[in-house]
Design an enzyme around this catalytic site. Structure first.
Site, short mmCIF file in Angstrom:
data_model
loop_
_atom_site.label_atom_id
_atom_site.label_comp_id
_atom_site.label_asym_id
_atom_site.label_seq_id
_atom_site.Cartn_x
_atom_site.Cartn_y
_atom_site.Cartn_z
N HIS A 194 0.57 -1.16 -0.05
CA HIS A 194 -0.15 0.53 0.46
C HIS A 194 0.96 1.03 0.45
O HIS A 194 1.87 1.74 0.81
CB HIS A 194 -0.32 0.16 1.47
N ASP A 231 -8.53 -5.27 -2.52
CA ASP A 231 -8.15 -5.58 -1.37
C ASP A 231 -8.13 -3.99 -0.37
O ASP A 231 -8.22 -2.75 -0.45
CB ASP A 231 -6.78 -5.02 -1.86
N HIS A 290 -2.62 -12.34 1.48
CA HIS A 290 -2.94 -12.69 2.98
C HIS A 290 -3.58 -13.88 3.26
O HIS A 290 -4.62 -13.19 4.13
CB HIS A 290 -2.96 -11.60 3.74
N ASP A 323 2.16 -6.76 2.43
CA ASP A 323 1.21 -6.26 3.07
C ASP A 323 1.04 -5.37 3.65
O ASP A 323 1.05 -4.38 4.78
CB ASP A 323 0.63 -7.18 3.73
O1 DOR Z 1 -4.37 -5.29 7.54
C1 DOR Z 1 -4.67 -4.66 6.84
N1 DOR Z 1 -4.57 -2.84 6.52
N2 DOR Z 1 -5.11 -5.35 5.85
C2 DOR Z 1 -6.44 -4.80 4.78
O2 DOR Z 1 -6.35 -5.37 3.88
C3 DOR Z 1 -5.58 -3.19 4.50
C4 DOR Z 1 -4.38 -2.92 4.79
C5 DOR Z 1 -4.62 -1.38 4.72
O3 DOR Z 1 -4.71 -0.97 3.34
O4 DOR Z 1 -4.56 -0.71 5.66
#
Ligand code: DOR
Length: 430
Positions: A60, A150, A231, A303
């Site tokens: 991200h 996601d 994940h 992730d």
């Molecule tokens: O822990 C997470 N953070 N899981 C997700 O699916 C999204 C992600 C986020 O974008 O912060």
């Protein structure tokens, strides 16, 4: 830039081979073309290993829309320090990349600021809401790694089915965050297990993940598109994917370092232990490791989910879901899995680099041979270091490895023949 990396153990089809690696105009070249070595650098890589550049298909980067959490520059600098040549960025940004116009905002920022290669995902649904209309998948297809909603599961089976049909036509991959919201209770923040029960938290059950995995596997069986599960955290998902693979279903999947190292038994009342999916039980962790070892799980991803300090300092109940990972993934896996004899280094290279490249059809070396693109990282596997998030390039500082001593450090990262990260490298005279 011309580069000569001397005396390293280089990853090739024949295993690790001690040799010098020559890089010129973005490619690995033969030593003979270096007879007249000028205008270049000769770097001493004694005792280091050179791996094909790592690939993380689940990060991200938060740009556009949430630059206070991360941006393309800080996120890709973190990726560079982590040894990555390529990262695929998730679509929970603003505007959501659900059409070319919105995707262009991100593509422009990537062009301007990225220090490693970034391939964004397009969303599956318009607005990334998991129901309603499909995104404009076709017009984005040339530019995206695949399609994902996601952050949330696609609740509508019909939308997922339509997306799979379209993905098959476009020969692209669906990358599914599997989460069945009908299984969720309001306020769920950690695994629905012994810690949640004994500390009075609302749990997130395993079925919320594996039910949607199972739903999608049935759809893939029928439609036959490329399909990848994000994940994976539960033993039931691993088993369902293993069985589907044995039945010939086109499915691949990933898990993350934290699910392979920690379980709910490690939880503390601190927002850094909060991510979605949550850390599960010991049995789940064991199944994930077995899944990696027998090839059921294809990829290791971070992730990487940066948030501001404010968003992460509100305990398990109140904090945002997500932790960072780009700058610790390789060392955490080397320390906890390779050094403990769970898997050889070659397997780590397979799941952090070769498999993601193959599955997502990303260009770059699978073996560091002459003619290949010079995407590579140099690691010092002897070097110990203590994780200090204040030193991260990422704006996100929430990590489970804070204060932990890890072994194995990325000391040089070369993308398209250009050094994008280095630390303490010495020049070599011969
Ligand atoms: O822990 C997470 N953070 N899981 C997700 O699916 C999204 C992600 C986020 O974008 O912060």
């Amino acid at each position: 830039m011309r580069l000569c990396l001397k005396h390293a153990k280089v990853f090739t089809n024949d295993g690790f081979v001690v040799k010098d690696l020559f890089v010129d105009r973005g490619r690995i070249v033969s030593s003979s073309s270096f007879d007249s070595f000028k205008d270049g650098r000769i770097v001493d890589c004694t005792n280091c290993y050179i791996l094909p550049g790592l690939v993380d298909v689940h990060v991200h980067l938060r740009e556009p829309g949430f630059l206070y959490k991360e941006d393309i520059e800080s996120g890709t600098k973190a990726a560079a320090a982590g040894g990555y040549s390529v990262v695929c960025s998730m679509p929970n940004v603003n505007p959501v990349p659900d059409c070319m116009e919105n995707l262009n905002v991100q593509l422009e920022a990537i062009k301007e600021k990225a220090v490693v290669k970034v391939i964004p995902y397009g969303s599956i649904s318009k607005g990334r809401v998991g129901r309603g209309e499909l995104s404009s998948m076709e017009e984005m297809s040339r530019y995206v790694a695949g399609y994902s909603d996601d952050g949330c599961g696609v609740q509508s089976e019909d939308v997922m089915k339509q997306a799979m049909v379209e993905a098959k036509r476009l020969d692209k991959i669906i990358v599914a965050h599997c989460e069945d919201e009908s299984e969720l209770k309001a306020g769920g923040c950690i695994h629905d297990g012994m810690f949640a029960r004994s500390h009075g938290y609302v749990g997130i059950n395993s079925a919320s993940e594996y039910k949607q995995v199972m739903r999608d596997l049935e759809l893939v069986k029928e439609i036959g598109c490329k399909y990848h599960v994000c994940h994976v955290s539960t033993k039931e998902s691993v088993e369902a994917i293993r069985k589907a693979k044995l039945d010939g279903v086109k499915v691949t999947c990933e898990t993350c370092p934290h699910y392979l190292i920690y379980t709910e038994e490690d939880l503390e009342e601190d927002g850094k232990w909060k991510m979605n999916p949550p850390l599960r039980s010991k049995e789940d962790r064991k199944a994930l490791i077995e899944g990696i070892l027998d090839g059921t799980i294809d990829c290791l991803v971070t992730d990487h989910a940066p948030h501001s300090e404010e968003e992460k300092n509100k305990g398990l109940d109140g904090s945002a879901f997500g932790i960072v990972g780009l700058e610790t993934a390789f060392a955490s896996m080397y320390t906890n899995l390779v050094l403990r004899g769970v898997m050889p280094l070659e397997k780590l290279v397979e799941v952090m680099c070769l498999n993601p490249r193959r599955i997502f059809e990303i260009e770059g070396p699978r073996s560091l041979d002459v003619g290949e693109i010079a995407d590579l990282c140099v690691v010092n596997l002897e070097k110990e270091w203590v994780v200090d998030p204040s030193q991260f390039y990422s704006k996100g500082k929430s990590t489970l490895f804070e204060g932990k001593k890890l072994q194995g450090r990325v000391v040089l990262n070369v993308v398209d023949g250009t050094i994008v990260y280095e630390e303490g490298m010495k020049e070599c005279k011969n």
